[in-house]
Scaffold this active site. Structure first.
Site, PDB file in Angstrom:
ATOM      1  N   ASP A 406       6.676  -3.960 -33.569  1.00  0.00           N
ATOM      2  CA  ASP A 406       8.119  -4.073 -33.799  1.00  0.00           C
ATOM      3  C   ASP A 406       8.482  -5.533 -34.058  1.00  0.00           C
ATOM      4  O   ASP A 406       7.661  -6.436 -33.855  1.00  0.00           O
ATOM      5  CB  ASP A 406       8.846  -3.530 -32.556  1.00  0.00           C
ATOM      6  CG  ASP A 406      10.344  -3.425 -32.782  1.00  0.00           C
ATOM      7  OD1 ASP A 406      10.773  -3.283 -33.948  1.00  0.00           O
ATOM      8  OD2 ASP A 406      11.091  -3.496 -31.787  1.00  0.00           O
ATOM      9  N   GLU A 409       9.456  -8.619 -38.786  1.00  0.00           N
ATOM     10  CA  GLU A 409       9.957  -9.058 -40.120  1.00  0.00           C
ATOM     11  C   GLU A 409       9.587 -10.507 -40.400  1.00  0.00           C
ATOM     12  O   GLU A 409       9.401 -10.811 -41.586  1.00  0.00           O
ATOM     13  CB  GLU A 409      11.468  -8.849 -40.185  1.00  0.00           C
ATOM     14  CG  GLU A 409      11.897  -7.400 -40.151  1.00  0.00           C
ATOM     15  CD  GLU A 409      11.698  -6.713 -38.802  1.00  0.00           C
ATOM     16  OE1 GLU A 409      11.874  -7.366 -37.774  1.00  0.00           O
ATOM     17  OE2 GLU A 409      11.337  -5.532 -38.800  1.00  0.00           O
ATOM     18  N   ASP A 480      16.469   0.689 -36.512  1.00  0.00           N
ATOM     19  CA  ASP A 480      17.573   0.955 -35.595  1.00  0.00           C
ATOM     20  C   ASP A 480      18.761   1.645 -36.259  1.00  0.00           C
ATOM     21  O   ASP A 480      19.781   1.027 -36.575  1.00  0.00           O
ATOM     22  CB  ASP A 480      18.012  -0.342 -34.923  1.00  0.00           C
ATOM     23  CG  ASP A 480      16.895  -0.948 -34.106  1.00  0.00           C
ATOM     24  OD1 ASP A 480      15.882  -0.242 -33.883  1.00  0.00           O
ATOM     25  OD2 ASP A 480      17.009  -2.117 -33.715  1.00  0.00           O
TER      26      ASP A 480
HETATM   27  C1  GLC Z   1      14.061  -3.051 -31.699  1.00  0.00           C
HETATM   28  C2  GLC Z   1      13.380  -1.776 -32.165  1.00  0.00           C
HETATM   29  C3  GLC Z   1      13.701  -0.654 -31.220  1.00  0.00           C
HETATM   30  C4  GLC Z   1      13.263  -1.039 -29.809  1.00  0.00           C
HETATM   31  C5  GLC Z   1      13.933  -2.337 -29.399  1.00  0.00           C
HETATM   32  C6  GLC Z   1      13.429  -2.848 -28.061  1.00  0.00           C
HETATM   33  O1  GLC Z   1      15.422  -2.940 -31.783  1.00  0.00           O
HETATM   34  O2  GLC Z   1      13.731  -1.464 -33.484  1.00  0.00           O
HETATM   35  O3  GLC Z   1      13.086   0.543 -31.626  1.00  0.00           O
HETATM   36  O4  GLC Z   1      13.596  -0.032 -28.920  1.00  0.00           O
HETATM   37  O5  GLC Z   1      13.678  -3.343 -30.363  1.00  0.00           O
HETATM   38  O6  GLC Z   1      12.076  -3.079 -28.085  1.00  0.00           O
END
Ligand code: GLC
Length: 754
Positions: A406, A409, A480
């Site tokens: 995650d 980017e 998200d």
């Molecule tokens: C980001 C991710 C999400 C995750 C959050 C906390 O927003 O896209 O899926 O739950 O981080 O890790």
């Protein structure tokens, strides 16, 4: 800019074009793929998406006629003019794509006097709608042209008239149709014409711009702030062919482990051993089949990757092994940002080896993410990828089954990383400006390769950020989203376009990540989401919990019905993954992929195909219990009632809360599995073959669902003949694995529509 074409030389399948002011290259890769290359930035291609040589022997000709130099392959021809204007034609001479020669004329310009006024109210005003970029290409558009692909962009299926940017972006606001960029940069699009079709893969990782006719209805453009003009013109005779060629270039999704296609339960906020045990117990109590629970950042010790909090998880290993006894695998989130902290091994090791990206002055570059001050591994370097991959041992030894990358980017909380932060591309020093869009891609590659080395199994890696070719390493989700009807609606075109961009293993956060879902929205989302290859309910800390049992009995039983539907169809989904690996065709497909000549489906945003056999037309609006469904040519059967429909027309169809309108194409064979609470609960289940009325044939695939032995032939392939849903012949096309203990045939009889 290029001037007159002075002369040309040919070396193998590469034609070098010497223009007055610039040298350019055309490289014939296959009959249908020609690379167009102008080395503005580097002499080599340096592609992150394409690995290995892609040239196949092609007998092409080069002829000078009165107008131009003409390069012809058996499938395409390209007329080469002065100023490097190129016109591509199909083998019958139809013009597919011409470089635009005229002056760029924006469709609208704002009056100066109104600009101040608009800005006062906070509007972003772009004075000139024509934005020239240092690297760019402008091509003509015809009236009926439709444009598809370009990754995870928001909005509708057909991208004609819209503009976008490729710059991997973590934007926490609710995703709107008008967003120009999101987490992924996949610079590939398909243009479907009244007559003809082609694709363009613009292999440039710098910040890039795509204007698909918004500036002017008669042309489109793509361009970047830097880099080479490096694109692949792909001319096939159908959309599947274009996609097969694009994935021939950038690679295809390898077969996943079978369990990865099961149901996944997740929430940011599951933060203790008790919580996980409680969720697993409830899943069982409520008979919701499940194959994975995801561990979001809460499992870590102060958000430090490669750590596990011991206060809230006394014994992670035992927890994971207990969950596995129930069939539930653990998938852990891993972010790239490494906490700046003395004596924290990942930080200390990375610093002493110089593995993190640096400022132009040579210091380690620091920004902030979840753990506070953080540094970023330079994943473009092979030794950094190996280092990261080796450290994954921390997870494999605890019994983790998959990794969720995650914030890659990379997202950063102290403002964006400046363009001049020093990054590496293999052995070449470069900058963030060039590597930003491939940061997540390189992290996924490090994870995939590391996991494969450690386990020997097919790695299950999810990534948020992607570039073209990331499908070789990871599955992805759309990030998200929010618990909004508009986001459920958008999930369809977004996933369809990801599929048309070579990313087949995708999904949305079912129920919505941010904001609070409602019982009705949850019921409708599970009916759509159960067809996403990545099938995960996930939501944000601070939003209402959205486990299936929290919405009352009715929604719980609807939820179970669709998770069970998915589990029964797992052999079909697995077959589709095999097709993906062989052809690049996605699991979820817009109707236009198979019915491109049908104008009714070119802008179809609320229906999709799962493979070729199933058509889903979910309800994506509040309060709706009856909707219009368009069925393309042929005969279709209602999955639930077996009623027969003639295609090529719209039908009003009842869709009470527990019904997702679902249709089966005549002649289909649907391979199904008996009910299970997780993949492998029945060690070697029988195969159920549903034969639907009509005539057709189907290839079913079987292997151990776990490792790479299928690549050495350890698989079976069965050809099933369906003669009007009545009699079947089954023949083995390949034999390298054990047989099913039993194959049960189910003959579906057609019913007249009431
Ligand atoms: C980001 C991710 C999400 C995750 C959050 C906390 O927003 O896209 O899926 O739950 O981080 O890790």
């Amino acid at each position: 800019m290029f001037g007159k074409l002075l002369n040309h030389t040919t070396d193998g399948q590469t034609v070098t074009l010497h223009y007055e002011k610039q040298t350019a290259y055309l490289h014939v890769l296959t009959d249908t793929i020609i690379n167009v290359f102008v080395p503005f930035h580097t002499k080599e291609h340096l592609s992150k998406a394409i690995e290995g040589g892609k040239e196949q022997p092609v007998s092409f000709t080069l002829q000078q006629d009165q107008e131009s130099l003409v390069l012809s392959t058996p499938a395409l021809s390209c007329r080469i003019h002065d100023d490097f204007k190129l016109d591509f034609h199909d083998k019958d001479g139809n013009l597919l794509c011409a470089d635009y020669r005229g002056r760029r004329i924006p469709r609208f310009t704002l009056q100066e006097s109104l600009v101040e006024l608009s800005r006062k109210e906070g509007h972003e005003v772009n004075l000139s709608d024509t934005v020239d970029h240092p690297v760019q290409c402008v091509k003509t558009l015809d009236e009926g042209d439709c444009i598809y692909g370009l990754g995870d962009k928001t909005g509708v299926l057909n991208k004609r008239y819209y503009e976008y940017e490729n710059w991997n972006s973590d934007i926490p606001d609710p995703h709107e149709d008008c967003f120009k960029s999101l987490y992924k940069s996949i610079p590939f699009f398909i243009i479907l014409k009244e007559k003809g079709i082609y694709g363009i893969f613009y292999d440039n990782t710098f910040r890039s711009y795509f204007n698909f006719g918004k500036e002017n209805n008669s042309y489109y453009s793509f361009g970047s702030t830097d880099g080479n003009l490096d694109y692949y013109f792909i001319g096939g005779s159908s959309m599947p062919e274009i996609l097969t060629d694009y994935t021939y270039l950038t690679g295809r999704m390898p077969l996943p482990q079978k369990w990865a296609l099961g149901y996944h339960q997740s929430r940011w906020g599951y933060d203790s051993e008790e919580t996980f045990r409680g969720i697993a117990k409830k899943l069982q109590e409520h008979r919701i089949p499940c194959d994975a629970i995801h561990f979001d950042i809460d499992y870590m010790e102060r958000y430090k990757v490669f750590t596990w909090d011991k206060t809230r998880f006394a014994d992670a290993k035992t927890l994971l092994s207990d969950l596995k006894k129930q069939g539930i695998k653990a998938v852990t989130i891993i972010d790239p940002g490494v906490k700046v902290e003395k004596d924290y091994p990942m930080y200390e090791e990375g610093i002493s080896n110089g593995y993190f990206v640096k400022t132009p002055q040579g210091d380690t570059y620091v920004n902030a993410v979840w753990p506070g001050d953080a540094v970023f591994p330079d994943f473009g370097r092979p030794e950094v990828r190996s280092w990261w991959g080796e450290h994954l041992r921390f997870y494999t030894e605890l019994g983790v089954s998959g990794v969720w990358n995650d914030m890659n980017e990379p997202a950063s909380f102290n403002g964006p990383l400046p363009d001049d932060v020093v990054f590496t591309d293999e052995d070449r020093t470069t900058t963030h400006a060039e590597m930003h869009n491939v940061y997540g891609h390189n992290m996924a590659k490090a994870t995939y390769e590391g996991w494969k080395n450690l386990t020997g199994k097919r790695p299950f890696v999810i990534t948020r950020a992607c570039y073209s070719g990331s499908q070789k390493y990871a599955t992805a989700w759309t990030g998200d989203n929010q618990s909004l009807w508009t986001h459920l609606r958008m999930a369809i075109p977004q996933q369809c376009n990801l599929g048309l961009s070579g990313m087949p293993f995708i999904g949305t956060d079912i129920g919505g990540f941010g904001a609070d879902t409602t019982p009705e929205l949850m019921a409708r989302w599970i009916q759509t989401g159960c067809f996403s290859p990545l099938f995960r309910n996930h939501c944000a800390i601070g939003s209402m919990n959205q486990e299936p049992w929290l919405f009352g009995e009715e929604v719980l039983s609807i939820y179970r019905k669709y998770v069970e539907l998915r589990y029964s169809l797992l052999p079909y989904f697995y077959d589709l993954c095999r097709v993906c690996e062989q052809t690049g065709l996605p699991v979820i497909r817009p109707l236009v992929l198979h019915y491109e000549n049908d104008r009714n489906v070119r802008n179809m945003n609320d229906e999709f195909l799962i493979g070729e056999s199933l058509l889903a037309a979910p309800v994506v609006d509040q309060g709706v219990t009856r909707r219009l469904v368009y069925l393309p040519e042929g005969v279709w059967y209602d999955y639930w009632t077996h009623e027969e429909y003639q295609g090529g027309q719209y039908y009003p169809v009842d869709a009470p809360l527990d019904v997702c309108p679902l249709f089966v194409k005549a002649g289909s064979v649907l391979p199904k599995a008996p009910a299970q609470m997780y993949v492998g609960q029945i060690p070697d289940p029988e195969l159920i073959l549903e034969l639907w009325p009509g005539t057709g044939s189907y290839v079913h695939y079987r292997d151990n669902g776990e490792d790479f032995s299928y690549r050495d032939g350890a698989y079976n392939e069965y050809l099933i003949e369906n003669r009007d849903g009545q009699e079947a012949g089954i023949r083995k096309l390949h034999e390298g694995y054990t047989d099913y203990p039993d194959i049960k045939m189910v003959y579906i009889s057609r019913k007249k529509r009431a």
